[in-house]
Scaffold this motif. Structure first.
Motif, PDB file in Angstrom:
ATOM      1  N   UNK A  80     130.812   7.005  30.708  1.00 28.36           N
ATOM      2  CA  UNK A  80     129.455   7.208  31.224  1.00 28.36           C
ATOM      3  C   UNK A  80     129.009   8.656  31.039  1.00 28.36           C
ATOM      4  N   UNK A  81     129.813   9.606  31.543  1.00 29.99           N
ATOM      5  CA  UNK A  81     129.454  11.022  31.407  1.00 29.99           C
ATOM      6  C   UNK A  81     130.636  11.881  31.822  1.00 29.99           C
ATOM      7  N   UNK A  82     130.528  13.169  31.474  1.00 33.23           N
ATOM      8  CA  UNK A  82     131.539  14.137  31.896  1.00 33.23           C
ATOM      9  C   UNK A  82     130.864  15.134  32.834  1.00 33.23           C
ATOM     10  N   UNK A  83     131.488  15.371  34.003  1.00 31.37           N
ATOM     11  CA  UNK A  83     131.022  16.417  34.911  1.00 31.37           C
ATOM     12  C   UNK A  83     131.916  17.633  34.653  1.00 31.37           C
ATOM     13  N   UNK A 255     126.354  12.599  17.619  1.00 29.51           N
ATOM     14  CA  UNK A 255     127.570  12.486  18.420  1.00 29.51           C
ATOM     15  C   UNK A 255     127.474  11.284  19.356  1.00 29.51           C
ATOM     16  N   UNK A 256     128.494  11.093  20.173  1.00 26.35           N
ATOM     17  CA  UNK A 256     128.532   9.948  21.097  1.00 26.35           C
ATOM     18  C   UNK A 256     127.456  10.080  22.169  1.00 26.35           C
ATOM     19  N   UNK A 257     126.947   8.924  22.614  1.00 26.32           N
ATOM     20  CA  UNK A 257     125.837   8.895  23.581  1.00 26.32           C
ATOM     21  C   UNK A 257     126.155   9.626  24.886  1.00 26.32           C
ATOM     22  N   UNK A 258     127.383   9.452  25.406  1.00 29.00           N
ATOM     23  CA  UNK A 258     127.699  10.058  26.708  1.00 29.00           C
ATOM     24  C   UNK A 258     127.609  11.584  26.650  1.00 29.00           C
ATOM     25  N   UNK A 259     127.760  12.170  25.447  1.00 34.15           N
ATOM     26  CA  UNK A 259     127.688  13.637  25.321  1.00 34.15           C
ATOM     27  C   UNK A 259     126.307  14.113  25.772  1.00 34.15           C
ATOM     28  N   UNK A 260     125.277  13.353  25.379  1.00 36.57           N
ATOM     29  CA  UNK A 260     123.912  13.691  25.783  1.00 36.57           C
ATOM     30  C   UNK A 260     123.672  13.566  27.276  1.00 36.57           C
ATOM     31  N   UNK A 261     124.482  12.710  27.941  1.00 34.00           N
ATOM     32  CA  UNK A 261     124.337  12.521  29.395  1.00 34.00           C
ATOM     33  C   UNK A 261     125.202  13.494  30.191  1.00 34.00           C
ATOM     34  N   UNK A 270     124.132  15.913  19.952  1.00 34.18           N
ATOM     35  CA  UNK A 270     125.250  15.362  20.735  1.00 34.18           C
ATOM     36  C   UNK A 270     126.624  15.632  20.115  1.00 34.18           C
ATOM     37  N   UNK A 271     126.705  16.654  19.239  1.00 35.96           N
ATOM     38  CA  UNK A 271     128.017  17.143  18.806  1.00 35.96           C
ATOM     39  C   UNK A 271     128.424  18.271  19.763  1.00 35.96           C
ATOM     40  N   UNK A 272     129.737  18.497  19.886  1.00 30.89           N
ATOM     41  CA  UNK A 272     130.237  19.460  20.872  1.00 30.89           C
ATOM     42  C   UNK A 272     130.504  20.803  20.195  1.00 30.89           C
ATOM     43  N   UNK A 273     129.782  21.854  20.616  1.00 34.50           N
ATOM     44  CA  UNK A 273     130.004  23.157  19.993  1.00 34.50           C
ATOM     45  C   UNK A 273     131.355  23.732  20.420  1.00 34.50           C
TER      46      UNK A 273
END
Length: 413
Positions: A80-83, A255-261, A270-273
């Motif tokens: 779902x997401x990362x906090x 990138x993956x959808x959850x990255x945007x969330x 949505x790629x991770x720097x």
């Protein structure tokens, strides 16, 4: 129970990382959990061969957890997401995972619906992609039925997974139609947003030369804006048009959808720097990214993930021990470019050095930037190496993460 390392994604990069970590560190000190949303690990390098009947789809899919070493925990769930501040990953079904180190390895996803008309009328009939398994299988049937006309291979825009695969498709299509005896009835066109056949000048010249030799038209600086399936035309943003009877499109990637969330995790695509040499997130030192999920300027390809993995696993250990990180990843990429007729070209490069002629991994190795049968055999051996060496996290003898200089010939200005 010791340090918890959570790896999101169990494709090439995530599986290799988990297995390498498990082999490197004592499992009494470390707990490794891998998360992915399904059970199908697809060997993506094989997708290129499916449309030409050179690979069987069922050989390319295996169970994800079965590729992980004993001692690695696998969770099948939607992310779902990362906090980031709470160091917690939220999964579907109300599951929460707290972590000491997070590795983002969820790859790149295809976004065909982002291009006007691409998934509209004609999609799956005369407009296809071979970048996923259903598309590659559909394209196989379309090619079998095809008896003449214009085939256009189009790269919508950058970045994309395996940047040489669309070129390989063009070369294999030339060979395929020759084998069927209808090459004289088929016009092949390769359209790219780049200003040449490839990103780096020496390789672009060599690969562009091969396109010309095989009678494949090259259309450059063509960024796909719209697809008209029924009318059979691709239109670029500068309003140029390329007509087709069969279009093979590599869609936009993100990138993956959850990255945007997940606030603070990714960029606008949505790629991770991450730091290009250590793979560590600039704001959150306990977060790393590897493979296609990262926003690095390196190619999105399996070989890159393999070379990154060596540095990443070392750096996770250094981070946890409070030591300075090893900034040695140099952007090393290495790929066989299948050119048909049982031949392939090998290219080897990094952030600073473009693909050069010579031999790999040293003076007596395989020829670089030159068609050869030996390189084709290397390409064929790759599927076995993928399942039995790369995914299990084993090192390839004589091939380290740093790009070798020995055996290369630099052009003199």
């Amino acid at each position: 129970m010791g340090t918890h390392i959570v790896i999101l994604g169990s494709g090439t990069a995530g599986t290799m990382t988990a297995n390498r970590l498990q082999r490197t560190y004592d499992e009494r000190d470390f707990r490794i959990t891998v998360v992915d949303q399904d059970d199908d690990h697809v060997c993506q390098p094989g997708l290129l061969f499916v449309p030409f009947g050179l690979a069987q789809p069922h050989h390319l899919v295996r169970s994800r957890p079965q590729q992980l070493n004993t001692g690695v925990d696998y969770k099948q769930a939607r992310i779902e997401r990362v906090d980031l501040n709470g160091r917690t990953v939220y999964l579907g079904g109300g599951i929460r995972l707290s972590y000491d180190v997070l590795v983002v390895a969820t790859g790149a996803r295809l976004l065909p619906e982002e291009t006007e008309g691409l998934t509209g009328p004609g999609w799956g009939e005369k407009v296809f992609t071979f970048y996923d398994l259903p598309g590659a299988v559909g394209l196989r049937h379309a090619l079998e039925r095809f008896d003449g006309g214009r085939v256009v291979i189009d790269v919508a825009d950058l970045p994309l997974k395996c940047p040489v695969a669309p070129l390989e498709f063009a070369f294999l299509a030339d060979w395929y139609f020759q084998r069927r005896g209808i090459r004289d009835k088929v016009q092949l066109t390769y359209a790219t947003p780049l200003d040449a056949a490839f990103t780096k000048p020496v390789a672009a010249k060599a690969l562009g030369g091969l396109l010309a030799e095989k009678g494949i038209e090259l259309v450059t600086e063509f960024t796909l804006g719209e697809v008209d399936g029924p009318g059979g035309r691709l239109a670029s943003y500068d309003e140029r048009e390329v007509p087709f009877d069969l279009a093979v499109v590599v869609p936009l990637h993100g990138g993956a959808e959850y990255v945007g969330r997940s606030e603070g995790l990714g960029d606008e695509l949505d790629f991770v720097p991450v730091d290009p040499h250590t793979l560590q997130h600039p704001e959150h030192p306990e977060v790393f990214a590897i493979g296609d999920a990262s926003g690095l300027p390196a190619s999105k390809a399996g070989s890159v993930a393999h070379f990154e993995g060596e540095v990443l696993v070392h750096n996770i250990g250094r981070f946890l021990a409070g030591q300075p990180l090893d900034a040695s990843f140099d952007g090393h990429a290495n790929c066989f470019v299948e050119t048909g007729f049982h031949k392939a070209v090998l290219i080897d490069f990094n952030y600073d050095t473009e693909p050069l002629p010579g031999h790999f991994p040293g003076p007596l190795g395989l020829p670089l930037l030159k068609e050869s049968h030996a390189n084709h055999l290397g390409k064929l051996a790759f599927e076995w190496l993928y399942w039995h060496s790369l995914l299990p996290g084993r090192e390839l003898p004589g091939i380290g993460s740093a790009m070798p200089e020995r055996g290369k010939r630099r052009a003199h200005a």
